[in-house]
Design a protein around this motif. Sequence first.
Motif, PDB file in Angstrom:
ATOM      1  N   ASN A 165       1.181  -1.082  -0.347  1.00 44.29           N
ATOM      2  CA  ASN A 165       0.155   0.000   0.109  1.00 44.29           C
ATOM      3  C   ASN A 165       0.448   1.709   0.039  1.00 44.29           C
ATOM      4  OD1 ASN A 165      -2.513  -1.448  -0.390  1.00 44.29           O
ATOM      5  ND2 ASN A 165      -3.042  -1.200   1.752  1.00 44.29           N
ATOM      6  N   HIS A 194       0.063   3.068  -3.055  1.00 47.71           N
ATOM      7  CA  HIS A 194      -0.879   4.786  -2.932  1.00 47.71           C
ATOM      8  C   HIS A 194       0.034   6.123  -2.118  1.00 47.71           C
ATOM      9  CE1 HIS A 194      -4.758   2.514  -3.232  1.00 47.71           C
ATOM     10  NE2 HIS A 194      -3.854   0.817  -2.363  1.00 47.71           N
ATOM     11  N   GLY A 195       0.972   5.696  -1.777  1.00 44.76           N
ATOM     12  CA  GLY A 195       1.963   6.535  -0.790  1.00 44.76           C
ATOM     13  C   GLY A 195       3.029   6.930  -2.099  1.00 44.76           C
ATOM     14  N   LYS A 226      -9.248   7.994   4.568  1.00 46.97           N
ATOM     15  CA  LYS A 226      -9.589   7.380   3.156  1.00 46.97           C
ATOM     16  C   LYS A 226      -8.585   6.110   3.498  1.00 46.97           C
ATOM     17  CE  LYS A 226      -9.722  10.290  -0.001  1.00 46.97           C
ATOM     18  NZ  LYS A 226      -8.842  11.378  -0.972  1.00 46.97           N
ATOM     19  N   GLU A 228      -8.985   2.710   4.993  1.00 49.38           N
ATOM     20  CA  GLU A 228     -10.499   1.960   5.030  1.00 49.38           C
ATOM     21  C   GLU A 228     -10.238   0.186   4.017  1.00 49.38           C
ATOM     22  OE1 GLU A 228     -12.576   1.326   8.305  1.00 49.38           O
ATOM     23  OE2 GLU A 228     -10.755   2.951   8.731  1.00 49.38           O
ATOM     24  N   GLY A 251      -9.863  -5.640  -5.469  1.00 48.05           N
ATOM     25  CA  GLY A 251      -8.974  -5.074  -5.055  1.00 48.05           C
ATOM     26  C   GLY A 251      -9.547  -4.604  -3.540  1.00 48.05           C
ATOM     27  N   GLY A 252      -8.810  -3.583  -2.496  1.00 48.49           N
ATOM     28  CA  GLY A 252      -9.807  -3.354  -0.892  1.00 48.49           C
ATOM     29  C   GLY A 252      -9.705  -4.126  -0.441  1.00 48.49           C
ATOM     30  N   HIS A 273      -8.279  -4.623   4.986  1.00 51.13           N
ATOM     31  CA  HIS A 273      -8.959  -5.807   6.131  1.00 51.13           C
ATOM     32  C   HIS A 273      -8.019  -6.759   5.990  1.00 51.13           C
ATOM     33  CE1 HIS A 273     -12.417  -7.919   6.477  1.00 51.13           C
ATOM     34  NE2 HIS A 273     -12.513  -8.676   5.730  1.00 51.13           N
ATOM     35  N   TYR A 278      -3.025   3.769  12.286  1.00 53.66           N
ATOM     36  CA  TYR A 278      -2.029   4.016  11.982  1.00 53.66           C
ATOM     37  C   TYR A 278      -2.390   5.648  12.470  1.00 53.66           C
ATOM     38  CZ  TYR A 278      -2.505   1.722   7.645  1.00 53.66           C
ATOM     39  OH  TYR A 278      -2.345   0.048   6.182  1.00 53.66           O
TER      40      TYR A 278
HETATM   41  N1  LIG Z   1       0.136   3.469   3.450  1.00 52.00           N
HETATM   42  C1  LIG Z   1      -1.279   4.067   2.277  1.00 52.00           C
HETATM   43  N2  LIG Z   1      -1.116   5.420   2.046  1.00 52.00           N
HETATM   44  C2  LIG Z   1      -1.971   6.040   1.448  1.00 52.00           C
HETATM   45  N3  LIG Z   1      -3.209   5.371   1.432  1.00 52.00           N
HETATM   46  C3  LIG Z   1      -3.325   3.680   1.840  1.00 52.00           C
HETATM   47  C4  LIG Z   1      -2.410   3.372   2.270  1.00 52.00           C
HETATM   48  N4  LIG Z   1      -2.678   2.296   3.012  1.00 52.00           N
HETATM   49  C5  LIG Z   1      -4.280   2.511   2.017  1.00 52.00           C
HETATM   50  N5  LIG Z   1      -4.575   3.227   1.474  1.00 52.00           N
HETATM   51  C6  LIG Z   1      -5.542   3.980   0.973  1.00 52.00           C
HETATM   52  O1  LIG Z   1      -7.001   3.020   1.523  1.00 52.00           O
HETATM   53  C7  LIG Z   1      -7.536   2.268   0.653  1.00 52.00           C
HETATM   54  C8  LIG Z   1      -7.719   1.132   1.081  1.00 52.00           C
HETATM   55  O2  LIG Z   1      -6.414   0.079   0.704  1.00 52.00           O
HETATM   56  P1  LIG Z   1      -6.361  -1.354   0.148  1.00 52.00           P
HETATM   57  O3  LIG Z   1      -7.968  -2.326   1.168  1.00 52.00           O
HETATM   58  O4  LIG Z   1      -5.376  -2.233   0.714  1.00 52.00           O
HETATM   59  O5  LIG Z   1      -6.854  -1.953  -0.681  1.00 52.00           O
HETATM   60  P2  LIG Z   1      -6.604  -0.809  -1.894  1.00 52.00           P
HETATM   61  O6  LIG Z   1      -5.294  -1.307  -2.245  1.00 52.00           O
HETATM   62  O7  LIG Z   1      -6.233  -2.598  -3.029  1.00 52.00           O
HETATM   63  O8  LIG Z   1      -7.387   0.022  -2.808  1.00 52.00           O
HETATM   64  C9  LIG Z   1      -6.640   2.391  -0.776  1.00 52.00           C
HETATM   65  O9  LIG Z   1      -7.806   2.414  -2.246  1.00 52.00           O
HETATM   66  C10 LIG Z   1      -5.668   4.094  -0.028  1.00 52.00           C
HETATM   67  O10 LIG Z   1      -6.966   5.501  -0.582  1.00 52.00           O
END
Ligand SMILES: Nc1ncnc2c1ncn2[C@@H]1O[C@H](COP(=O)(O)OP(=O)(O)O)[C@@H](O)[C@H]1O
Lengths: 116, 116, 153, 153
Positions: D55, D59-60, D99, D101, D111-112, D116, D127
């Motif tokens: 993640n 995402h980071g 976000k 979640e 995804g998502g 979880h 976090y």
């Molecule tokens: N380390 C992180 N930095 C920024 N955003 C994060 C991070 N981890 C999770 N997220 C946010 O949480 C959401 C859910 O993550 P996740 O459950 O792993 O599903 P996915 O990665 O498939 O979207 C991501 O879409 C993102 O927006």
Amino acid sequence: MEQSDGVIASTKPIDDGLVVVPDGEIDFSRSPVLRTELLILLENHNPQRLVIDLSQVQYMDSSGVATLVEAMQFQLKKGKKLVLCSMQPKVLSIFQIARLDMVFTICDDAEAAVKA
Amino acid sequence: MEQSDGVIASTKPIDDGLVVVPDGEIDFSRSPVLRTELLILLENHNPQRLVIDLSQVQYMDSSGVATLVEAMQFQLKKGKKLVLCSMQPKVLSIFQIARLDMVFTICDDAEAAVKA
Amino acid sequence: MISMPTDPHIEVSILSRPQYLCVVRAAAREALTQLGLYDAEIIKVITAVDEAVTNVIRHGYGDREDGPIRVRLWPVEQAGRTGVQIVIEDETHGVDLSKIEGRPLDEIRPGGLGVHIIRQVMDEVEYTNRPDHKGVCLKMRKYNQPAAPAQTG
Amino acid sequence: MISMPTDPHIEVSILSRPQYLCVVRAAAREALTQLGLYDAEIIKVITAVDEAVTNVIRHGYGDREDGPIRVRLWPVEQAGRTGVQIVIEDETHGVDLSKIEGRPLDEIRPGGLGVHIIRQVMDEVEYTNRPDHKGVCLKMRKYNQPAAPAQTG
Ligand SMILES: Nc1ncnc2c1ncn2[C@@H]1O[C@H](COP(=O)(O)OP(=O)(O)O)[C@@H](O)[C@H]1O
Ligand SMILES: Nc1ncnc2c1ncn2[C@@H]1O[C@H](COP(=O)(O)OP(=O)(O)O)[C@@H](O)[C@H]1O
């Protein structure tokens, strides 16, 4: 690597001595244990031939090698034998780097080691 | 983990489709490759039944699982089947945590998967 | 002197306990693979790293179980050859560098093999004391040998 | 809030590249074993760490391949149960924590799942944004379950 308590997993008597089978990775966290186990075996059984079957050893560092050198010298001093066998190639490589592959008697398998 | 270029190591035709065998660890570095490979296979062969034999997969993360969900939905939309088989317990565990073990058809072995 | 590139690609750090050596080896195995070192060299370089970290535990920290040891890895390239750079640092108070010497191998006795193995395996090896007695720094490099038979020179 | 003990026993850091995830998993496997986590939990905790680091990469850091990610491990004990604490930090500029979640699992879609899985596997998950926009900090803990059947409470 799971951390078992002993290093020698099994021992088996042969005509003129003993086969021991250490297992796992023999690094500085486990070579002192192996050293103690070997010394006790050598004291208790006083074997004419000690075969160390390395088939179950995936890794050995220089502290493991040092332990085997010490055991060999212990045996030689008493006019007895130490034979290594069934080394995996990556274990053999450290003996080669340390140029000890010519010093030890190294056999391909336990069968040959019992006769070497 | 050695980094092979492809994820699907072999494929085998069956009566009504295809068995594919991915290998290695399927994490975020390799799941995009698996996704592309699966989409090309599905486009080219249009199989009634796609069996994914996971016997050679030692690890899978959620990006791998997501790839399989996508392939399953692709098949379902066309009224076709996707069957998983031969999962190692540690791979099954991520399907359980994600509560997807009830959503996929999961068979013990390839033989059962061909009939499921 | 081996120059230091930017951020390490991979780092693994442990406290000075023998039971954590396996963590370093496992991380090094995957790291060296990902950094593109050829398979035949990987087990040797893992051994060199293991010997160096063992020496820090044995000789650097002695009985201390809470001394930090840091192993950092970089990909490097030199004269067309790819390779890896590995830097191992401790927080001891430094050491008399002349004592870090492999012994001659003609004498058969236990011990004294670690430094010899490190120098044998790695292409470049450089021990230094970090400024202000912050500890010892070992920088080493290993290059992939070209596949075609060629004279090293 | 999870309090932070002294020096980590083990640390593994990588740049934000998917091909380095296997280094984190390999180090975590040996580390968790040495820190005394029970076998049955190890693969699950490795998965949680892998999802969290993935993640950060996705995402980071987005497309950045040179973002540092640090995973640190400690042994912990609480109310007679042994366990591990794991802290994962990046150097992004932080994130809107709301976000992060996990989505409900009744919807079947790709995804998502990562967050979880992390919350399902670990006993404590926290976090936070590090002060001064230094990045995101994820602290988590997993305790060994007592061998005898007992109500958790
Ligand atoms: N380390 C992180 N930095 C920024 N955003 C994060 C991070 N981890 C999770 N997220 C946010 O949480 C959401 C859910 O993550 P996740 O459950 O792993 O599903 P996915 O990665 O498939 O979207 C991501 O879409 C993102 O927006
Ligand atoms: N990291 C270190 N810190 C302090 N001294 C060291 C270090 N590494 C090696 N040495 C010194 O170099 C000597 C040779 O090391 P080595 O070849 O590994 O053999 P051994 O550890 O069996 O003595 C050691 O005895 C020690 O005095």
